[in-house]
Design an enzyme around this catalytic site. Sequence first.
Site, short mmCIF file in Angstrom:
data_model
loop_
_atom_site.label_atom_id
_atom_site.label_comp_id
_atom_site.label_asym_id
_atom_site.label_seq_id
_atom_site.Cartn_x
_atom_site.Cartn_y
_atom_site.Cartn_z
CG LEU A 94 14.07 1.91 -12.41
CD1 LEU A 94 13.14 3.07 -12.72
CD2 LEU A 94 14.21 1.01 -13.64
CG HIS A 110 6.42 0.71 -1.13
ND1 HIS A 110 7.26 -0.31 -1.50
CD2 HIS A 110 6.35 0.68 0.22
CE1 HIS A 110 7.68 -0.93 -0.41
NE2 HIS A 110 7.15 -0.35 0.64
C1 GRF Z 1 1.70 -4.03 -5.61
O1 GRF Z 1 1.45 -4.44 -4.31
C2 GRF Z 1 2.58 -2.81 -5.62
O2 GRF Z 1 2.37 -1.98 -4.53
C3 GRF Z 1 3.97 -3.40 -5.56
O3 GRF Z 1 3.89 -4.55 -6.36
C4 GRF Z 1 2.55 -5.03 -6.39
C5 GRF Z 1 2.14 -5.12 -7.83
O4 GRF Z 1 0.87 -5.68 -7.99
N1 GRF Z 1 4.95 -2.44 -6.00
P1 GRF Z 1 0.19 -5.67 -9.43
O5 GRF Z 1 1.15 -6.39 -10.39
O6 GRF Z 1 -0.04 -4.26 -9.83
O7 GRF Z 1 -1.07 -6.45 -9.26
#
Ligand code: GRF
Length: 202
Positions: A94, A110
């Site tokens: 963003l 994250h």
């Molecule tokens: C997760 O591991 C999150 O931490 C990261 O991207 C992944 C998304 O997974 N930012 P999902 O699409 O929510 O299953």
Amino acid sequence: MPLRLAVLLSGRGSNFAAIHDAIVRGVLDASITAVISNRPSAPGIERAREWGYPAHVIDHKQFADRAAHEGEVLRVLAAADPDFIALAGYMRLLSADFVARYPHRIVNIHPSLLPSFPGVDAQAQAAAHGVKVSGCTVHFVDENLDAGPILVQRAVEVRGDDTGETLAARILVEEHIAYVDALVKLSRGRFRLEGRRVRFDE
Ligand code: GRF
């Protein structure tokens, strides 16, 4: 009043599903007023349609540049009028201008214990580095990557035989708990920022 949430995603949407489940179970007092995907084929946007949420595909490839794409996302968000925007595997950076529209109102998850291992493939980074503990972090989004004030963290032991994939699978379980926990805290009312520290008023 239920918390008004917008969800931005790009992929499978398991964190979005965890948020949806928490709302359905009555754990999280929130309503999802928009789900936006930048990828037409994201499984997460299909789930949003199935569950009856306002689902918007805003494909970045259809726009001339980042500003034009963000302009359309901001237009849809303005109509959805969210209290908070939850990034749930949203694979677009963003811009500072975008973030400035929603100060301390954009939340991200994250898959590492920030500030360790920001950026892509955080779980593989952690496994390769040989840390003994990793985890996940729910944080406010600021203009820097994976850098904003921290709302919730959950730790996961890193095993000797872990790969990025095996570690990611165990971290994901904790992500779903952490994201709901952070949103429940935000839904319960006020928080204060003391420097980088987020304090929830009891
Ligand atoms: C997760 O591991 C999150 O931490 C990261 O991207 C992944 C998304 O997974 N930012 P999902 O699409 O929510 O299953």
